[in-house]
Design an enzyme around this catalytic site. Structure first.
Site, PDB file in Angstrom:
ATOM      1  N   GLY A  26     -47.345 -54.725  21.881  1.00 29.80           N
ATOM      2  CA  GLY A  26     -46.315 -54.845  22.902  1.00 29.80           C
ATOM      3  C   GLY A  26     -45.175 -55.720  22.440  1.00 29.80           C
ATOM      4  N   HIS A 108     -49.677 -67.774  20.833  1.00 34.10           N
ATOM      5  CA  HIS A 108     -49.497 -68.761  21.910  1.00 34.10           C
ATOM      6  C   HIS A 108     -50.843 -69.456  22.099  1.00 34.10           C
ATOM      7  CE1 HIS A 108     -48.203 -70.771  25.486  1.00 34.10           C
ATOM      8  NE2 HIS A 108     -48.822 -69.969  26.338  1.00 34.10           N
ATOM      9  N   SER A 252     -12.918 -75.987  28.038  1.00 33.74           N
ATOM     10  CA  SER A 252     -11.717 -76.713  28.447  1.00 33.74           C
ATOM     11  C   SER A 252     -12.063 -78.159  28.809  1.00 33.74           C
ATOM     12  CB  SER A 252     -11.072 -76.036  29.663  1.00 33.74           C
ATOM     13  OG  SER A 252     -11.895 -76.211  30.809  1.00 33.74           O
TER      14      SER A 252
END
Length: 335
Positions: A26, A108, A252
């Protein structure tokens, strides 16, 4: 100082001389398998009978075995399946057939860290966790850059667990970008926290809250979408390229001033207290317990959340606006 390994520190022959089974095809599995194959590694894909991924893996040219057969065949077994079904896949198909010196790898650490999988003492147990989704892992490999990854050792039966894991990381292309040494505990807890507090949960809630605040104040939903969701990518790209200071340098002066003065009003001591609560639930296993219970119950709350969130006004406005942007490769959730 963190330890980071690169290609010069790695012995690729340790993985090129091994037979590798990637369990799952997957999100992560397809990229691992394809990258390994392109690195000259002998690799098969291991799937359960009837898997929807079988046709795709075979269509991509891989030999597909069932999990017990792949366990018998392989020297290295990498788990690239979702967290919750992983322990059953391991217990049913892998555990009874393990032999001395095999290397169990995980993308994991949840199942090892919380004791949902308890390997025998005669095998190496390590982790190689790419820091990004599988499609990006594959794209970075094809592009020649590689994706950073984490490496950790839980059990060193052969005396070469870390070296073997690093060689696997080389095979998926992460040696080019850097492989950070960590532990199963650190990877699991920081990964879950990052997803919940910042990358997914926190960011999604912040975007929706901003959108709702503007719309409730009478501004056009389309204007709110552009300001609170669409432009997020512009900021994230700057963060990715140069960190917070580079982002602030690039925007900015007005936006930079707002960063310094408004940010702490939104993410404040109350927010930090909530984050600490999330982290505590992760550390003591509360989150993992609740997530497993949710899966065992058939995901009733997950399905409800998906249904509710799909109907949020920001999704309806966004779908309409994205369709008007020919420069975007728009994507929708498969039905």
């Amino acid at each position: 100082m963190a330890t980071i390994y690169y290609e010069k520190d790695i012995h690729p022959e340790l993985i090129k001389s091994s037979k590798v089974a990637v369990v799952g095809y997957g999100s992560q599995g397809h990229a691992h398998a394809q990258n390994l194959r392109d690195s000259g590694v002998e690799v098969v894909v291991a799937l359960y009978p009837g898997s929807k991924s079988r046709a795709k893996a075979e269509g991509d040219g891989f030999c597909v075995m069932n999990v017990p057969e792949a366990t018998d065949w392989a020297d290295v077994i990498m788990f690239c399946t979702p967290d919750v079904p992983m322990s059953k896949i391991y217990n049913d198909g892998v555990a009874p057939r393990l032999r001395d010196g095999q290397l169990l790898l995980f993308a994991h650490g949840l199942n090892i860290h919380f004791g949902l999988i308890e390997p025998p003492k005669n095998v190496d147990v390590a982790m190689v966790a790419p820091k990004g989704p599988g499609h990006r892992l594959r794209a970075e490999y094809v592009g020649g850059a590689g994706m950073p990854a984490l490496v950790a050792v839980h059990q060193d039966a052969t005396g070469q667990a870390k070296e073997r894991a690093l060689a696997y990381a080389w095979g998926i292309g992460s040696g080019k970008a850097g492989v950070l040494e960590t532990t199963f505990k650190e990877e699991t807890e920081t990964d879950l926290f990052g997803e919940q507090a910042v990358l997914c949960g926190g960011l999604s809630a912040l975007i929706k809250a901003g959108f709702e605040t503007l719309v409730d104040a009478g501004y056009q939903p389309e204007a709110a979408y552009f300001e609170c969701l669409h432009e997020t990518k512009l900021i994230v790209d700057l963060l990715y390229e140069g960190g917070l200071n580079y982002m602030r340098y690039s925007i900015s002066d007005t936006a930079e001033w707002g960063d310094y003065t408004a940010g702490p009003k939104v993410i404040n001591s109350q927010s930090r207290e909530a984050m600490n609560g999330l982290l505590k639930d992760i550390q003591d296993g509360t989150f993992a317990k609740r997530w497993i219970e949710e899966n065992e119950a058939g995901l009733p709350n997950m399905k409800r959340y998906r249904e509710e969130e799909s109907k949020h006004p920001i999704e309806e406005v966004g779908k309409r606006l994205r369709a008007m942007m020919p420069f975007l490769k728009t994507k929708e959730v498969p039905v």
